[in-house]
Design an enzyme around this catalytic site. Structure first.
Site, mmCIF file in Angstrom:
data_model
loop_
_atom_site.group_PDB
_atom_site.id
_atom_site.type_symbol
_atom_site.label_atom_id
_atom_site.label_comp_id
_atom_site.label_asym_id
_atom_site.label_seq_id
_atom_site.Cartn_x
_atom_site.Cartn_y
_atom_site.Cartn_z
ATOM 1 N N ASP A 165 2.282 9.503 -6.542
ATOM 2 C CA ASP A 165 1.639 10.703 -5.080
ATOM 3 C C ASP A 165 1.318 11.855 -5.635
ATOM 4 O O ASP A 165 1.897 12.557 -6.956
ATOM 5 C CB ASP A 165 2.585 10.283 -3.854
ATOM 6 C CG ASP A 165 1.966 9.824 -3.137
ATOM 7 O OD1 ASP A 165 0.983 10.705 -2.344
ATOM 8 O OD2 ASP A 165 1.952 8.908 -2.418
ATOM 9 N N HIS A 199 -4.662 9.430 -3.571
ATOM 10 C CA HIS A 199 -2.789 10.488 -3.931
ATOM 11 C C HIS A 199 -2.138 10.464 -4.802
ATOM 12 O O HIS A 199 -1.191 10.203 -5.828
ATOM 13 C CB HIS A 199 -1.965 9.136 -2.836
ATOM 14 C CG HIS A 199 -1.952 8.947 -1.445
ATOM 15 N ND1 HIS A 199 -1.024 9.911 -0.998
ATOM 16 C CD2 HIS A 199 -2.609 8.472 -0.936
ATOM 17 C CE1 HIS A 199 -0.957 9.770 0.722
ATOM 18 N NE2 HIS A 199 -2.434 8.569 0.415
ATOM 19 N N ASP A 209 -5.416 4.072 -0.501
ATOM 20 C CA ASP A 209 -4.918 4.189 1.297
ATOM 21 C C ASP A 209 -5.491 5.797 1.232
ATOM 22 O O ASP A 209 -5.656 6.090 -0.033
ATOM 23 C CB ASP A 209 -3.450 4.204 1.885
ATOM 24 C CG ASP A 209 -3.022 4.600 1.249
ATOM 25 O OD1 ASP A 209 -2.828 4.914 -1.030
ATOM 26 O OD2 ASP A 209 -1.793 5.362 1.166
ATOM 27 N N GLU A 210 -5.867 6.324 2.150
ATOM 28 C CA GLU A 210 -6.174 7.651 2.607
ATOM 29 C C GLU A 210 -6.621 8.031 1.532
ATOM 30 O O GLU A 210 -6.472 9.612 1.404
ATOM 31 C CB GLU A 210 -4.712 8.105 2.845
ATOM 32 C CG GLU A 210 -4.231 6.944 3.909
ATOM 33 C CD GLU A 210 -3.033 7.717 4.575
ATOM 34 O OE1 GLU A 210 -2.065 8.022 5.292
ATOM 35 O OE2 GLU A 210 -1.761 8.220 2.824
ATOM 36 N N TYR A 219 8.126 0.635 9.078
ATOM 37 C CA TYR A 219 7.541 1.838 8.670
ATOM 38 C C TYR A 219 8.991 2.079 8.877
ATOM 39 O O TYR A 219 9.372 2.845 10.258
ATOM 40 C CB TYR A 219 6.473 2.386 9.183
ATOM 41 C CG TYR A 219 5.434 2.676 8.276
ATOM 42 C CD1 TYR A 219 4.664 1.462 7.778
ATOM 43 C CD2 TYR A 219 4.506 4.180 7.914
ATOM 44 C CE1 TYR A 219 4.089 1.049 6.955
ATOM 45 C CE2 TYR A 219 3.659 3.181 6.849
ATOM 46 C CZ TYR A 219 3.186 2.127 6.629
ATOM 47 O OH TYR A 219 2.208 2.442 5.962
ATOM 48 N N ASP A 232 10.844 4.268 7.364
ATOM 49 C CA ASP A 232 11.212 5.812 7.673
ATOM 50 C C ASP A 232 10.720 6.397 9.032
ATOM 51 O O ASP A 232 11.026 7.877 10.131
ATOM 52 C CB ASP A 232 9.797 6.604 7.010
ATOM 53 C CG ASP A 232 8.551 5.922 7.665
ATOM 54 O OD1 ASP A 232 8.265 5.157 7.667
ATOM 55 O OD2 ASP A 232 7.269 6.615 6.776
ATOM 56 N N THR A 262 9.523 8.584 2.231
ATOM 57 C CA THR A 262 10.441 9.111 1.977
ATOM 58 C C THR A 262 10.373 11.298 2.311
ATOM 59 O O THR A 262 10.970 11.748 1.791
ATOM 60 C CB THR A 262 11.618 9.321 0.616
ATOM 61 O OG1 THR A 262 10.637 9.408 -0.683
ATOM 62 C CG2 THR A 262 11.801 8.017 0.916
HETATM 63 C C1 ACM Z 1 0.247 4.441 3.893
HETATM 64 O O1 ACM Z 1 1.210 4.321 4.822
HETATM 65 N N1 ACM Z 1 -0.297 5.342 3.646
HETATM 66 C C2 ACM Z 1 -0.009 2.871 3.205
#
Ligand code: ACM
Ligand code: ZN
Length: 560
Positions: free
Chosen positions: A211, A281, A344-345, A442, A444, A494
């Site tokens: 990441d 990422h 993603d993103e 999720y 978290d 995390t």
């Molecule tokens: C993600 O939570 N960006 C997959």
């Protein structure tokens, strides 16, 4: 919660004919996830586990022996004594008490289904697959933990009721994810995480290894991914984006350690799916190899929580090769057919200004249309390259639901995280998907509305009741499309989770609720029954000193 001394004292205390005259306490099969069917055998007494009980297994393979050893260890963890293991199944005439019999039968070797048959003189766990034997052992282990044992566990025998259980999972894919990039957890913690999955009948560990905030897996061809990419100079403090604690964070898994994790997981019927994020990422990698970014850097491994605008320059032909070379090593380490490639993103701001990326857009003739920008299509082109590469090497790509944008490649599996729409769209297009919507899975996110005594979290509100309530088959799917829902997973990112103890607090007991979503048939699901059985599961967490949240007891879900 565990029953009190009072319960232990009032539990049936029967003196048996054999030499072991320790008191007998009664256990039940009130376990999580609840087995599919439990038929009581009327008029029959159950089976008593004592020091003289033996575990037998057949056939006499090392794998079946290992399963017998798992059961032996689990029983010792709960009862305090070690019951012996013997190869082979005894003939009935040799002994009235034949013991716990683990028997692998002929048939589908991949099966996760199992039967348990309990009678007064023996207890069978049978399956055609060793995975099924393993899940039968998990159910027995959880049943043993329902016994109201207090004080010195060694002082008790445990009676199990005469039942016939037939059980099988609802979904083939039952996973948990762990982000080891934002914070690093060493191999012993990862193994404990795998133990947590095993207890909850899960079969997939999704390991998020790269990441913006750190690269965490050794790649021999690119040593600087770890020597540079795994080290960040400091981290923002709390939610203050302008701060930095200047405390270096580092850590990565050697390939040898990753092999060890794969082996440990496989013994417990868990596949490890590695995730290498691309093309976004990726700032951990760019810090090490800045020539692969659109601007050429320099880049730092970032110390704040968010998404970097700096992503791989997909207009640079070296980038696809770089990713393929990394994936070569990843495919060597991880036997999983599935490789997660993120997706993603991925911000497009650099690509919009980058001469190389714009040249690629022109070369490919990518045009903006009503649905997608040219740059979204560029990402789709990149993902197709990687998907084709994995397919050519007999692997299948999994990506976050953004991989649907600009057109999904032929084989990819979609992980639907921004709600369930990605899974619905994937099914419409004939692709498999895994359900991981943020608002249910999720882990978290906060478990309580009242955050006063909660550790700082990323936000959200996902109490255990919410997890439990999830229906993995959206109504928008036809009967035919429903088969594309491969399974369900929860994620633990995390950013705000610094210690493994905190990982456990976020995971447990929400994993218990997830386990029933993954394993149980819809008609079995009943939060009241689940809640009544939860104490039997958290008792096991206590035995292993796993930290868990008491939200279910102290702060049931509220609407606002
Ligand atoms: C993600 O939570 N960006 C997959
Ligand atoms: Zn570029």
């Amino acid at each position: 919660m565990k029953s009190s001394l009072l319960l232990a004292a009032t539990a049936a205390v029967i003196m048996s004919a054999c030499s072991d005259n320790r008191p007998i306490v009664e256990a039940s099969f009130d376990v999580i996830p609840q087995p599919q069917s439990i038929d009581t055998i009327a008029g029959r007494t159950g089976y008593i586990i004592s020091r003289s009980t033996e575990i037998h297994y057949a056939p006499e393979t090392s794998e079946m022996e290992r399963h017998a050893r798992f059961l032996q260890q689990y029983a010792e963890d709960i009862l305090g004594y070690r019951i012996p293991i013997k190869a082979g199944i005894p003939t009935k005439t040799r002994s009235a008490d034949s013991g716990i019999l683990l028997k692998l039968e002929k048939g589908d070797a991949q099966s996760e289904a199992y039967d348990i048959l309990v009678s007064s003189d023996q207890m069978w766990i049978t399956s055609t697959g060793t995975a099924g034997i393993f899940y039968g052992i998990q159910t027995l282990r959880k049943a043993l933990a329902t016994a109201p044992i207090t004080g010195n566990a060694d002082g008790f025998r445990v009676s199990l009721p005469a039942v016939h259980i037939t059980d099988a999972p609802r979904f083939a894919y039952r996973g948990m994810h762990l982000d080891v990039c934002r914070h690093f957890f060493p191999i012993d913690s990862v193994k404990t995480y795998i133990d947590m999955l095993a207890l909850h009948n899960m079969n997939t560990f999704h390991w998020h290894l790269s990441d913006d905030q750190g690269w965490r897996i050794e790649i021999k061809q690119y040593p600087e991914l770890t020597s540079i990419g795994s080290v960040r100079k400091g981290t923002m403090i709390g939610r203050d984006f302008s701060s930095n604690d200047s405390i270096p964070v580092s850590g990565y898994f050697t390939q040898e350690e990753a092999h060890e994790v794969v082996r440990y997981a496989a013994e417990r019927h868990i596949q490890v799916i590695p995730e290498i994020e691309m093309p976004g990422h990726m700032q951990g990698a760019l810090a090490a190899y800045p020539q692969l970014g659109c601007t050429g850097g320099p880049y730092d491994v970032i110390g704040w929580w968010g998404i970097s605008d700096d992503v791989l320059c997909v207009g640079n032909p070296e980038v696809v090769k770089f990713c393929e070379n990394i994936l070569d090593e990843i495919m060597d380490i991880f036997p999983s057919k599935y490789i997660h490639i993120g997706g993603d993103e991925c911000p497009k701001v650099r690509w919009e200004k980058c001469p190389k990326c714009q040249a690629k857009v022109r070369e490919l003739g990518l045009q903006k249309d009503k649905q997608f920008s040219a740059e979204q299509k560029l990402q789709s082109w990149f993902t197709h390259q990687i998907d084709d590469y994995l397919t050519a090497h007999d692997h299948t790509a999994i990506g976050w639901d953004e991989i649907l944008e600009g057109g999904i490649s032929d084989n990819a599996v979609v992980m639907s995280w921004r709600g369930v729409e990605g899974a619905v769209e994937a099914a419409h297009q004939g692709h498999h998907s895994i359900m991981v919507p943020t608002s249910y899975f999720y882990f978290d996110y906060y478990q309580r509305r009242n955050r006063e005594h909660e550790p700082l979290s990323i936000g959200g509100y996902v109490p255990i009741e919410k997890v439990y309530s999830f229906n993995p088959i959206p109504e928008a799917l036809t009967d035919d499309e429903q088969k594309y829902i491969w399974g369900v997973q929860a994620n633990i990112w995390t950013e705000y989770i610094h210690t493994f103890n905190h990982v456990q607090y976020m995971a447990l007991p929400r994993m218990g609720a997830l386990a029933e979503v993954q394993w149980c048939q819809p008609e079995q699901k009943d939060y009241t029954r689940f809640f009544a059985n939860l104490g039997n599961l958290t008792h096991l967490y206590d035995i292993y000193s796993w930290r868990w949240s008491r939200q279910a007891y102290e702060e049931p879900m509220t609407d606002e």
